[in-house]
Each structure stands twice: as C-alpha cells, then as structure tokens.
Design an enzyme around this catalytic site. Structure first.
Site: not given
Ligand SMILES: [Zn+2]
Length: 420
Positions: A89, A91, A152, A186-187, A208, A390
């Site tokens: 992903h 994003d 990520d 995705e997030e 991922d 994150h």
C-alpha cells in the site's frame, strides 16, 4: 537456487535507494473524507511508481481513478508457472504526520541509542526495540524526529520494485508471470474498498508485515454484538416493584461477562469480548461489543454465553426485554488458506532461502490480505522489515530491505519451479 552475492547486494542497495525516494512523498490517508482515494496526494507516489514500472518494462500498467496501480511482469523465457500477485500500500497512517519525511541513514549501528536531528528529546533505544540488538554493524534508517518513517508500507513497495528490477537485470533469475497491485487507504481499513479483484491472480501476497521473518496467514474471526435493553420507567418516588432501570440492568449484565476474556487480559491466540460503547437511561440502554477469536467455535460459544445471559436476566427481571444482534465482520483468512497450503508453504520456504528464521504469527486483527482471501485470493502477509510502525521512532534496517527483496525473488522462483 542460492542467490549470488552480486544479486543480493544489488537487491539491498536498489531497495534502499527506492525506499529513501518513496518515503519523501507525502501519502497520508484520511479517515474522514469518504473519498476514494481518501486523499488525492496518494496519486503522487502512484504516478511516480507508474513511471518506474514502465521503465522496468512491465506491461498492462494501469493507474485507475481510485488510485489502484496494476501492472504485469511477463514470465521469464520458457517458464509456465502460475501467476502470483504482489500487493503493497502507498498510503501512510494518519496517526502521525507523514509530511516532509526526511530519512536519516545511521551507518554502522553501534548498539547505542539513536538520536533524531529534528527533535533532540527523542531517542530510539534497545528498550523501545529489542530487535536493534540484532542490527549491530547494520545501517538503521529512521525519520528525522518530526514524522513517521513510512516503512509501513513503502518498504514493501521498494522491496517489490527492487525484485522487479533484479528480474530485468539478472536474466538467470527464474520467475513466472507476476502481477503487481499497489493500493491506497490500507491504513484506514479501505485498502480493498475499490480493488478490482478480477485483475488479480488467484494467489497473492501482501508485503506489509513487520520484523524480518514474519509470515501471517491467520487473523481473527470477528463478530459485533449489539445488546438492547428495554426497561420500565416509573417516577422514582413510586418505583418500588415496578421500575426496571435499563441502564442499571445493562451494567450488571456487562459486569457479569468474564473479565479474563477482555483485550486487556488476553494475548497470542486468546479471544475476547470487548465493550466498545454503552449508552442509556431507565427506559432503554444499549451496549456494543466486539467478539474476537481465531476459532469460530470459540466465538459461537461466546455468543451462546450472551444468549444464556439474556434468558437469565429476563427471568430475573420480569418485564425486561433484551434484544441481541450479532453481525459477522470478517473471518479468519486461515479458513481460505488451509485449502491452499502451498501458498503458505512456498512463502515459508522463500523466507528460509533468504536466510531468515520464519516467525509465523496470527494477526490479532484483520488485514487487506484477509479481505482478499475472502474474495477468493489466498493472501498471506510477508514481512517488509519495518519496526515501531505509526510512530516517530519507526525504523528499518538496511539488511531487512535486502532480505525481503530476496524473499520475493525466491518466492517467484519457487512458484516458477512448481509449474502450472
Ligand atoms: Zn501497512
């Protein structure tokens, strides 16, 4: 076939160069917009990747209006294996800023704490991340202190791209047809919202996951439960033997659920009830719960438990009405995966061939892979190498970028050898 040192070092340095380029593109997704993609800026990376895929000679490249980027690498000469899909992903999580990411490469890591140029108070230590202990002598990549790093999942993208570049450069590397799909959002749980699963082959992999060796083929079986309590409201001065206070009954009902089956008391393969909301007054009350386990039978048992409590409480408080409503949210992708054991088996082999110890885990949540699995595409999740996702301390080791890219190369070879 083992990879030559030349191929290995190419994969590592190509993945690193790409990674450092991709993380600088701001691609934060946003929960609240309701648009697909949720933020237009995600196109900035997808367009860049579209151009790079073209340079690498991929075919059928298509970036659609929803920001899904599809492309095909034709099979190597004479290879008749099945097509596999590789998914990652573009994003990054809205939890921490992803704007103006300035990657810092800390070469030859010495085991001490790592500082951040844009925030002198921030330190990354072995206490934060015991994995750092395995990285002495390696290069560690972090952000500069103000943002997340976005390993990520830009690590996943860089590793896939590096493998594609290696297939072009080293023609001895065996591979069948490979289908690429880079997704937005995705997030925020919308990574497959507008995916065209007809454009994916049966067998896919997401890149991922976290630490090197991680392989995930299982996730929760997930249910939601809504419990409505209908009481009887009477003036409190005259309520004796008449009032049934729905809010009070609701709290007694919830307090009778087993405390040891809550998220804060469970880990690994243990399931739980989790209260996500409660509201109400004398007349009516409502509780919302989620129910999670890896085994559907255990969740059935939890739902039966709620049904029995309903009967018990209605017996205890004549006139009380309780309504239960259950919804299946997503299922353990293992139910699909176990019918296709080779998909996981080959992933496991590929990781071992890259010289990494396999850490097979069950995801205590859901993933895009679980949604794709439900759509008929068994999709295990492979490590991408990032740690402390994150957060402003997010980091990745240079060797992890190389090892994940090697895993992709081995995986392609294993599927090619397996034949059609
Ligand atoms: Zn991710």
């Amino acid at each position: 076939m083992p990879l030559s040192d030349e191929v290995k070092s190419y994969l590592e340095s190509d993945a690193l160069t790409r990674f450092l380029r991709y993380v600088q593109v701001h691609t934060t997704s946003a929960e609240e917009t309701g648009a697909h993609p949720s933020t237009a800026r995600q196109f900035d990376l997808s367009r860049l990747l579209e151009g790079e895929l073209r340079e690498l000679g991929l075919r059928d490249i298509e970036l659609d209006e929803f920001c899904y980027l599809y492309a095909t690498l034709p099979p190597g000469p004479g290879v008749k294996g099945r097509t596999i899909g590789l998914v990652a992903h573009v994003d990054t999580s809205p939890a921490v800023s992803g704007e103006n990411v300035k990657p810092v490469v800390h070469e030859n890591y010495d085991g001490e704490s790592i500082g951040f140029p844009d925030d002198p108070n921030l330190k990354l230590t072995v206490e934060d991340s015991p994995e750092l202990e395995d990285c002495i002598g390696d290069s560690i990549i972090t952000a500069s202190g103000k943002t997340l790093l976005s390993a990520d999942d830009k690590a996943g993208i860089a590793e896939i791209m590096a493998a594609l570049a290696a297939f072009g450069k080293f023609t001895e590397l065996k591979h069948g047809e490979i289908r690429i799909c880079f997704t937005p959002d995705e997030e925020i749980g919308m990574g497959t919202a507008k995916i065209n699963s007809d454009k994916l082959p049966q067998y896919c992999y997401t890149l991922d996951g976290g630490e090197p060796g991680e392989l995930e083929a299982e996730c929760f079986d997930a249910w939601s439960a809504t419990v409505n309590f209908k009481g009887i409201s009477v003036h409190p001065g005259f309520a004796k033997n008449k009032m049934i206070n729905a809010a009070v009954v609701a709290s007694r009902f919830l307090a009778s659920l087993p405390e040891y089956e809550t998220p804060e008391h469970t880990e690994l393969r243990e399931g739980f009830f989790h209260l996500t909301g409660i509201s109400g007054s004398e007349e009516e009350a409502q509780a919302k719960l989620i129910i999670r386990d890896f085994a559907t039978a255990n969740n059935e048992r939890r739902m039966d438990h709620l049904r029995h409590l309903k009967d018990l409480f209605e017996f205890r408080y004549p006139g009380l009405k309780i309504e239960l409503e259950f919804k299946h949210q997503y299922e353990n992708m293992w139910t699909v995966m176990e019918k296709h054991p080779e998909s996981v088996e080959l992933a496991r082999k590929a990781i071992e061939m890259a010289g990494v110890t396999v850490k097979q885990k069950a995801i205590r949540g859901g993933t895009d892979g679980s949604k794709l699995s439900r759509m008929g595409h068994p999709t295990p999740n492979l490590f991408a190498g990032g740690i402390l996702f994150h957060s402003r301390k997010e980091w990745i080791a240079k060797s992890s970028l190389g090892k994940a890219a090697e895993t992709v190369v081995h995986l392609a070879a294993l599927w090619a050898e397996r034949g059609a």
